[in-house]
Design an enzyme around this catalytic site. Structure first.
Site, PDB file in Angstrom:
ATOM      1  N   HIS A  72      37.012  27.017  48.645  1.00  0.00           N
ATOM      2  CA  HIS A  72      35.737  27.583  49.093  1.00  0.00           C
ATOM      3  C   HIS A  72      35.300  27.036  47.690  1.00  0.00           C
ATOM      4  O   HIS A  72      35.873  26.856  46.552  1.00  0.00           O
ATOM      5  CB  HIS A  72      36.697  29.000  48.721  1.00  0.00           C
ATOM      6  CG  HIS A  72      37.890  29.449  49.227  1.00  0.00           C
ATOM      7  ND1 HIS A  72      37.650  30.386  49.670  1.00  0.00           N
ATOM      8  CD2 HIS A  72      38.518  29.457  49.178  1.00  0.00           C
ATOM      9  CE1 HIS A  72      37.608  30.898  50.964  1.00  0.00           C
ATOM     10  NE2 HIS A  72      39.373  30.402  50.564  1.00  0.00           N
ATOM     11  N   TYR A 202      32.332  40.073  45.877  1.00  0.00           N
ATOM     12  CA  TYR A 202      32.496  41.065  44.954  1.00  0.00           C
ATOM     13  C   TYR A 202      30.978  41.786  44.911  1.00  0.00           C
ATOM     14  O   TYR A 202      30.548  41.458  46.082  1.00  0.00           O
ATOM     15  CB  TYR A 202      31.979  40.266  43.656  1.00  0.00           C
ATOM     16  CG  TYR A 202      33.011  39.162  42.815  1.00  0.00           C
ATOM     17  CD1 TYR A 202      34.251  39.480  41.929  1.00  0.00           C
ATOM     18  CD2 TYR A 202      32.512  37.722  43.515  1.00  0.00           C
ATOM     19  CE1 TYR A 202      34.641  38.486  41.294  1.00  0.00           C
ATOM     20  CE2 TYR A 202      33.532  36.962  42.505  1.00  0.00           C
ATOM     21  CZ  TYR A 202      34.277  37.252  41.954  1.00  0.00           C
ATOM     22  OH  TYR A 202      34.914  35.530  41.118  1.00  0.00           O
ATOM     23  N   PRO A 295      40.625  38.991  34.752  1.00  0.00           N
ATOM     24  CA  PRO A 295      40.483  38.348  36.273  1.00  0.00           C
ATOM     25  C   PRO A 295      39.548  37.739  36.347  1.00  0.00           C
ATOM     26  O   PRO A 295      39.007  36.506  37.563  1.00  0.00           O
ATOM     27  CB  PRO A 295      41.962  38.814  36.957  1.00  0.00           C
ATOM     28  CG  PRO A 295      41.781  40.216  36.278  1.00  0.00           C
ATOM     29  CD  PRO A 295      40.592  40.141  34.941  1.00  0.00           C
ATOM     30  N   LYS A 299      39.956  32.536  35.206  1.00  0.00           N
ATOM     31  CA  LYS A 299      40.048  31.570  34.354  1.00  0.00           C
ATOM     32  C   LYS A 299      41.545  30.825  34.099  1.00  0.00           C
ATOM     33  O   LYS A 299      41.139  30.294  33.522  1.00  0.00           O
ATOM     34  CB  LYS A 299      39.002  31.850  32.970  1.00  0.00           C
ATOM     35  CG  LYS A 299      37.540  31.766  33.724  1.00  0.00           C
ATOM     36  CD  LYS A 299      37.556  30.887  33.790  1.00  0.00           C
ATOM     37  CE  LYS A 299      35.554  30.170  34.713  1.00  0.00           C
ATOM     38  NZ  LYS A 299      34.932  28.868  35.097  1.00  0.00           N
ATOM     39  N   TYR A 386      31.741  29.122  36.826  1.00  0.00           N
ATOM     40  CA  TYR A 386      32.448  29.490  37.574  1.00  0.00           C
ATOM     41  C   TYR A 386      32.959  28.521  38.133  1.00  0.00           C
ATOM     42  O   TYR A 386      34.678  28.574  38.560  1.00  0.00           O
ATOM     43  CB  TYR A 386      31.231  30.243  38.839  1.00  0.00           C
ATOM     44  CG  TYR A 386      32.258  30.912  39.908  1.00  0.00           C
ATOM     45  CD1 TYR A 386      33.103  32.243  39.638  1.00  0.00           C
ATOM     46  CD2 TYR A 386      32.541  31.043  41.104  1.00  0.00           C
ATOM     47  CE1 TYR A 386      33.788  32.996  40.150  1.00  0.00           C
ATOM     48  CE2 TYR A 386      33.497  31.801  41.749  1.00  0.00           C
ATOM     49  CZ  TYR A 386      34.394  32.515  42.212  1.00  0.00           C
ATOM     50  OH  TYR A 386      34.807  33.524  42.276  1.00  0.00           O
TER      51      TYR A 386
END
Length: 389
Positions: A72, A202, A295, A299, A386
């Site tokens: 992804h 999100y 979460p 990481k 990210y």
């Protein structure tokens, strides 16, 4: 028994370390309180950073991962019914995330370690760490058959999590602990439902956050922001799906959420915790034994595996050349990345959640998301953090 290194805990940190040092000729033993079937099936994290996959490749342990994992490079944000995507891979040198459940990582690591002659003792109990400031610390435990055993080693790697015996074996006052409760709780849901999306979602609505994380072709992970003090039993399956449908809803879109049987439902208290230093005498803490992170940003497992790589290199230098430099700088080297990840996670927490007690912070979250949607420079910074350094 005598081993060079005793590894306490058979999670991603302990098993990565064990494979790394064993392949370099350093003898070690791993002890774990759970059974092999438990550690190979318990669902936890599911996203690996580019750097973690590269390390597993170097150990020859990434064949199944590379064949089965979904890759992804884009995530999606939804704000009050409107969506935008961030192609973070394009913004950061083509690096991607690999969606591969943690239990599958653990299976691969256990298989690789045992196939090369490794020694793992499952279902141990009554673990005691002794003489940690001496040159020969020891670990005593009761084996699965009830035999009391003791291992003497040069080093002990504490990889048994926040509630394990390793961190609590360090005398009070020897560590500085940093803890933050974010005042947010998530209802985490694992469902036998094919993903409704090709990218992590999100979503921010007036009544809170919702997340859709991919795990496999048949299983999806969902998150719902819930009031502090919520119990899993407070939410029926019907209420869960109703809330997810509402928070993921888009204006002028035919997108639909795929439902399925809910197989896990628990409440997660969003908190962060870091200890400094990450060592005491000959005991070195790795993974959740040294740090907890939310979460958000995926990481946790990656930081644990980075701890293992850092400590493993230090041990290889020590046994190969006699150099103690890596051992002395282990904590500093790890904490630099850990605090950077904590900062990013905190930034994302503030960006994707509604604070019902303070509409001001809710509007700040929307402003951050609008900035992320509109600013190439802001998206580039997001991408670098990210994906991971």
């Amino acid at each position: 028994m005598k081993r060079s290194v005793t590894v306490v805990g058979a999670g991603p940190a302990g098993l990565t370390l064990a494979n790394l040092i064993q392949q370099s000729g350093i003898d070690c033993i791993v002890i774990e309180k759970a059974s092999r079937s438990q550690v190979e099936t318990r669902p936890r994290a599911g996203v690996l950073e580019h750097r973690s996959v590269t390390m597993l490749e170097s150990l020859g342990l990434a064949d199944r991962l590379l064949m089965e994992a979904d890759r992804h490079g884009t995530c999606e944000f939804r704000v009050s019914g409107k969506a935008f995507q961030v192609s973070y891979s394009d913004l950061y040198g083509g690096r991607e995330h690999f969606v591969y459940p943690q239990q599958e990582v653990v299976k691969d690591l256990i298989g690789g370690f045992l196939d090369s002659g490794g020694d793992i003792r499952f279902e141990v109990s009554d673990v005691e760490l002794r003489d940690l400031t001496s040159s020969s610390p020891s670990v005593a435990f009761t084996s699965a058959d009830g035999t009391r055993e003791t291992i003497t080693s040069d080093f002990v790697a504490g990889c048994d999590g926040f509630h394990g015996v390793s961190r609590t074996s360090i005398p009070e006052g020897a560590l500085q602990e940093f803890t933050h409760h974010h005042g947010i709780e998530w209802l985490t849901i694992l469902a036998e439902a094919p993903p409704s999306t090709k990218a992590t979602i999100y979503a921010l609505q007036d009544d809170g956050f919702a997340g859709h994380m991919l795990r496999s072709a048949t299983v999806s992970r969902f998150y719902l922001q819930v009031p502090v003090g919520t119990k899993p039993s407070d939410w029926s399956d019907e209420q869960v799906w109703e809330a997810l449908h509402k928070r993921f809803a888009l204006h002028e879109s035919s997108w639909t959420l795929t439902e399925g049987k809910i197989i896990e439902k628990r409440v997660l208290d969003m908190r962060s915790h870091v200890v400094e230093p990450m060592s005491y005498g000959r005991l070195y803490l790795l993974g959740d034994a040294a740090h907890i992170i939310t979460p958000v940003g995926a990481k946790g497992m990656n930081l644990a595996m980075n701890d293992a790589a850092t400590f493993g290199r230090a041990l290889i230098d020590f046994y190969g050349t006699g150099s103690e430099t890596g051992l002395k700088t282990y904590s500093e080297d790890c904490l630099r990345r850990i605090w950077r990840a904590q900062e990013f996670s905190q930034w994302m927490v503030n960006m994707i959640h509604t604070d019902v007690s303070s509409p001001f912070f809710g509007r700040l979250a929307q402003a951050r998301l609008e900035h992320l949607a509109e600013s190439p420079a802001y998206r580039a910074t997001f991408a670098e953090n990210y994906v991971g350094p």
